[in-house]
Each structure stands twice: as C-alpha cells, then as structure tokens.
Write a protein that holds these residues in place. Structure first.
Motif, mmCIF file in Angstrom:
data_model
loop_
_atom_site.group_PDB
_atom_site.id
_atom_site.type_symbol
_atom_site.label_atom_id
_atom_site.label_comp_id
_atom_site.label_asym_id
_atom_site.label_seq_id
_atom_site.Cartn_x
_atom_site.Cartn_y
_atom_site.Cartn_z
ATOM 1 N N LYS A 81 -9.529 11.722 1.796
ATOM 2 C CA LYS A 81 -8.229 12.277 2.164
ATOM 3 C C LYS A 81 -7.287 11.154 2.594
ATOM 4 N N ALA A 82 -5.998 11.370 2.341
ATOM 5 C CA ALA A 82 -4.988 10.382 2.704
ATOM 6 C C ALA A 82 -4.909 10.231 4.222
ATOM 7 N N VAL A 83 -4.760 8.987 4.660
ATOM 8 C CA VAL A 83 -4.666 8.681 6.084
ATOM 9 C C VAL A 83 -3.199 8.426 6.423
ATOM 10 N N THR A 84 -2.691 9.116 7.421
ATOM 11 C CA THR A 84 -1.299 8.923 7.819
ATOM 12 C C THR A 84 -1.158 7.643 8.633
ATOM 13 N N SER A 85 0.050 7.064 8.600
ATOM 14 C CA SER A 85 0.280 5.813 9.327
ATOM 15 C C SER A 85 1.708 5.769 9.845
ATOM 16 N N THR A 86 1.902 4.931 10.854
ATOM 17 C CA THR A 86 3.226 4.679 11.421
ATOM 18 C C THR A 86 3.408 3.179 11.538
ATOM 19 N N ASP A 87 4.471 2.651 10.939
ATOM 20 C CA ASP A 87 4.720 1.206 10.945
ATOM 21 C C ASP A 87 3.518 0.434 10.403
ATOM 22 N N GLY A 88 2.804 1.025 9.460
ATOM 23 C CA GLY A 88 1.676 0.344 8.830
ATOM 24 C C GLY A 88 0.356 0.543 9.522
ATOM 25 N N VAL A 89 0.328 1.090 10.759
ATOM 26 C CA VAL A 89 -0.917 1.321 11.493
ATOM 27 C C VAL A 89 -1.345 2.773 11.307
ATOM 28 N N THR A 90 -2.573 2.972 10.844
ATOM 29 C CA THR A 90 -3.042 4.329 10.559
ATOM 30 C C THR A 90 -3.455 5.064 11.828
ATOM 31 N N GLU A 91 -3.582 6.350 11.661
ATOM 32 C CA GLU A 91 -4.229 7.160 12.681
ATOM 33 C C GLU A 91 -5.714 6.788 12.722
ATOM 34 N N CYS A 100 -23.039 2.347 12.235
ATOM 35 C CA CYS A 100 -23.967 1.478 11.512
ATOM 36 C C CYS A 100 -24.156 1.901 10.055
ATOM 37 N N ARG A 101 -23.103 2.420 9.458
ATOM 38 C CA ARG A 101 -23.187 2.817 8.052
ATOM 39 C C ARG A 101 -21.916 2.409 7.337
ATOM 40 N N ALA A 102 -22.048 1.898 6.122
ATOM 41 C CA ALA A 102 -20.888 1.470 5.355
ATOM 42 C C ALA A 102 -20.175 2.670 4.748
ATOM 43 N N VAL A 103 -18.845 2.659 4.829
ATOM 44 C CA VAL A 103 -18.030 3.699 4.200
ATOM 45 C C VAL A 103 -16.926 3.031 3.389
ATOM 46 N N GLU A 104 -16.407 3.767 2.424
ATOM 47 C CA GLU A 104 -15.427 3.200 1.505
ATOM 48 C C GLU A 104 -14.017 3.681 1.820
ATOM 49 N N LEU A 105 -13.064 2.753 1.706
ATOM 50 C CA LEU A 105 -11.641 3.057 1.795
ATOM 51 C C LEU A 105 -11.021 2.692 0.458
ATOM 52 N N ALA A 129 -6.854 2.137 -7.432
ATOM 53 C CA ALA A 129 -8.038 2.142 -6.567
ATOM 54 C C ALA A 129 -8.416 0.718 -6.179
ATOM 55 N N ASP A 130 -7.862 0.247 -5.067
ATOM 56 C CA ASP A 130 -8.241 -1.042 -4.498
ATOM 57 C C ASP A 130 -9.232 -0.743 -3.373
ATOM 58 N N ARG A 131 -10.517 -0.988 -3.638
ATOM 59 C CA ARG A 131 -11.567 -0.503 -2.746
ATOM 60 C C ARG A 131 -12.050 -1.587 -1.788
ATOM 61 N N VAL A 132 -12.316 -1.157 -0.546
ATOM 62 C CA VAL A 132 -12.995 -2.010 0.430
ATOM 63 C C VAL A 132 -14.038 -1.171 1.155
ATOM 64 N N LEU A 133 -15.085 -1.842 1.610
ATOM 65 C CA LEU A 133 -16.108 -1.197 2.431
ATOM 66 C C LEU A 133 -15.908 -1.592 3.889
ATOM 67 N N ASP A 134 -16.004 -0.629 4.777
ATOM 68 C CA ASP A 134 -16.071 -0.903 6.207
ATOM 69 C C ASP A 134 -17.540 -0.826 6.593
ATOM 70 N N VAL A 161 0.837 -1.201 0.000
ATOM 71 C CA VAL A 161 0.000 0.000 0.000
ATOM 72 C C VAL A 161 0.872 1.251 0.000
ATOM 73 N N ALA A 162 0.746 2.043 -1.058
ATOM 74 C CA ALA A 162 1.470 3.309 -1.134
ATOM 75 C C ALA A 162 0.706 4.427 -0.447
ATOM 76 N N ARG A 163 -0.635 4.357 -0.479
ATOM 77 C CA ARG A 163 -1.467 5.409 0.119
ATOM 78 C C ARG A 163 -2.846 4.840 0.402
ATOM 79 N N LEU A 164 -3.428 5.240 1.527
ATOM 80 C CA LEU A 164 -4.795 4.840 1.866
ATOM 81 C C LEU A 164 -5.640 6.088 2.013
ATOM 82 N N LEU A 165 -6.755 6.127 1.278
ATOM 83 C CA LEU A 165 -7.697 7.232 1.387
ATOM 84 C C LEU A 165 -8.848 6.825 2.291
ATOM 85 N N GLY A 166 -9.207 7.691 3.217
ATOM 86 C CA GLY A 166 -10.307 7.420 4.121
ATOM 87 C C GLY A 166 -11.655 7.710 3.478
#
Length: 396
Positions: A168-178, A185-190, A206-211, A159-164
């Motif tokens: 917007k890009a989500v910052t991370s440290t050692d692979g764990v995001t902020e 109770c609502r689905a959102v896309e990453l 764009a590798d998409r997943v729903l939370d 993963v080069a970048r993860l959009l929330g």
C-alpha cells in the motif's frame, strides 16, 4: 561526495551518472561555515534533495545543526567534511524536532546518514548509519529514519510514490513518511515509483529496496538495493538479527580502515546490493528428512560475499554459516546443532577435489562436499588443469 560508485550500484545508481552538480553554491542562504540546506545535485532541472522541513529556512537551526555535526566523530574518530555534506531535512515530525544530514567522512571513505534531535536549543546526533560506498548516499532515493513507532523514510524529489511492505502507498509530508510497520528481525521490501526525469526519461515503476529490520544496529545501514526482487526471495524465512551477528553471514568479516581495525564500523561483509541464492541441492545433514542447502551471495563494500544456509525439511530454524569471500573453492563452517560441519563448494568442471586423509564425506557430489568439522585444522584442495586452489578451515 561525488567520488566513483562501485559496480554494485545498479538501476537508479547508474542513472545517477547523469546527475550534475550546480557548482559550489548553496540552495538556501547560509553562512559559508554552515552546512548547505538541501543538497545541490540535479537530475536535469530537478533538485533531487531540495530543502525540506519547517526549519529549512531557519538560519539559527542550520547553525546549531552544523555545530552538532562538527562535534560528531565516527567510530574511528574521523570528522565530517562540512562543505561536501548537506541537511536533507530539518523540521518537526510528530511533534519532535528532526534533522537528517548526508555527511561526507573522507577518513572513513564513507557516507553517513546522521539523524539529529533537539534538547532545548541544542541539537545532537542521536543515530548514525554508515553507507560504505563513498558519495553514493545522496544518489539513493529512499533513506531510513529511525522512529519510536517503527520506521519512517525520507524520499527524494524523484519519488512519485512509495509502497510499504504491505503493497500500500505510504503517505508523506515534506518527504518524510508516516511510520511504516517493519519487523525487528525480518527483511521487508519497499517499492518506489520514480517519476520521469532527465536520467530516467520513462521513470521507473519499481525501484526496490529491502529493509533488514528495525533491530539493525548502528552504524550498519539497514537498506539494501533489490532491483530484481531476488533478495526478498533469498531472505524469506531468515532471521536478519542472526544474519547480522558476529558469526552470521552479514556480520562475520570485520572492517579494517587502512591499517586499523574498526570493530565499531560496519563489517566488510555488510550487504549493499544483489542478495541472491542458488540451490546446492537436497541433503541430509541432521535427523529426519533431507533439507535444502543453499548458497547465499551478495555484494559488499569489498566485493562479492557468499555463505551457506541449511533449511530443515520440517520447517525448523535455518542454520547459516559465516561469510566467505567469493573465490573458486568456497569453504564454510556450518554450525549444525551438536554436529558442526564443513561445507566445500565449487562450480563443476575439469577439477579434482581432495580432503585430508581419513575424512568422512557425509555428502560427496560434483561441486559439493560436506564433512564433519573436526577439532583439528583441515585443508582442502581443488586441482584444475593449470592451477590448484587450497582452503583451510580452523577449528570450530
């Protein structure tokens, strides 16, 4: 954890077929009885899950995490196979100790993501989610992390970048995001941008997943692949807590493992990928203007599932049915307030539909019939040129 993946795994999962395993050797020094630190899957020369976190090189922490994982049991009392499992992260996050383990549980025929915390020097499994496709967990690139402030994610080295959800890009440290703001109770896309690798020479923008929301209860895995974005559109305006309930589409088909009921395991109807919807038309099922009736479909561990969703014209609360396994003649119980209905749907063609004598058809169209769901068992049939399909609905 290298067993075959089901056809529901697409995009990056297909690329994972090119992954190779670097023998049985560990990435970091460890005792033979300890969990490996990192996971030894490679994409070309890239370690997809390298050791991460400030405790990755701490032998005492690795041993203590291994002890906690050995002591953990799945809801059906199966245990982790340590040699084919690995610690994906171990370290400090926001001042607290955190470990994430990709756990192979052969008895469950599943992969589990175990989240551990520490009380003094003793580690414990605080949260466990089940990914019911064996071996696939380590081929994902974004994994969920339960957090008091919402949701964090652990990303792979691809993963080069993860959009929330806000784009917007989500910052991370050692692979764990902020922490990421995810509703209960609502689905959102990453959206993950994957860097070029051997299996993805051009990367993937764009590798998409729903939370499915932070209220998703363990052991149900909250992330669903959404390569085309159809899932985001299908779940717009829907309460994922209702969808996950015992009478909701995602939670209504209970799991069986072998000949055992597994009520505390993830349901057979829990979604893994390919959530989509198609319109069944505008229908008047209650007072007021006609609303929209939709057929929801998704890939589950045991095949394609479907349900129906009624969206009132006035923007009121949508009504959803329990899941029905995909078949030629679909039958759904739609619990409209004060007037439970039965919805029958099929792909149109050279067929003839029949309902019990005396049944009043509220909607009667090619491929769609809606009737009142009575207190007596109702059996419907669909006759083709060479075969007849029967479906029965028990009392509501």
């Amino acid at each position: 954890m290298l067993s075959a993946r089901r056809s529901a795994t697409t995009g990056t999962a297909l690329a994972a077929l090119l992954l190779v395993t670097a023998g049985c050797g560990p990435i970091a020094d460890r005792k033979p009885a300890d969990l490996r630190v990192g996971y030894d899957s490679l994409d070309g020369n890239l370690a997809v899950w390298p050791p991460r976190g400030s405790l990755a090189g701490d032998a005492a922490a690795t041993a203590a995490i291994t002890t906690a994982v050995r002591e953990w049991r799945s809801p059906v009392d199966d245990r982790v196979h340590v040699p084919t499992s690995g610690i994906l992260f171990s370290g400090q996050v926001a001042g607290s100790a955190l470990a994430l383990v990709a756990a192979d549980v052969p008895g469950d025929a599943a992969s589990w993501l175990l989240q551990l915390d520490r009380d003094g020097q003793r580690w414990r499994v605080a949260h466990a989610t089940e990914y019911t496709d064996p071996g696939y967990l380590v081929y994902s690139d974004v994994l969920p992390v339960r957090d008091p402030d919402g949701r964090r994610y652990l990303t792979s080295a691809r993963v080069a970048r993860l959009l929330g959800p806000d784009g917007k890009a989500v910052t991370s440290t050692d692979g764990v995001t902020e922490p990421v703001a995810v509703p209960a109770c609502r689905a959102v896309e990453l959206t993950a941008a994957l860097r070029p690798t051997t299996s993805l020479p051009r990367g993937k923008a764009a590798d998409r997943v729903l939370d499915l929301g932070t209220a998703t209860e363990a052991p149900r895995y909250p992330l669903v692949r959404d390569d085309t974005g159809a899932g985001k559109r299908a779940l717009t305006g829907l309460d994922t807590c209702v969808l996950a309930g015992e009478r909701g589409p995602f939670g209504s088909v209970p799991r069986r493992i072998g000949d055992r009921d597994a009520p505390r395991s993830a349901p057979e109807s829990w979604p893994m990928a390919k959530i989509a919807t198609r319109s069944l038309g505008s229908v008047a099922l209650g007072d007021g203007e006609p609303g929209e009736l939709e057929q929801l479909s998704w890939d589950s561990p045991s095949g394609t599932m479907t349900a129906v969703v009624y969206r009132p014209a006035d923007g009121g609360t949508p009504v959803v049915s329990p899941a029905d396994r995909s078949t030629t003649l679909q039958a759904y119980h739609l619990p409209m307030p004060g007037r439970p209905l039965a919805v029958l749907s099929w792909r149109t063609g050279e067929v003839s539909f029949s309902a019990p004598p005396g049944t009043t058809r509220l909607v009667d169209r090619p491929g769609l019939v809606v009737v009142e769901h009575t207190d007596q068992r109702q059996t419907f049939s669909l006759a083709g040129t060479e075969k007849t399909w029967y479906r029965s609905l028990p009392t509501p």
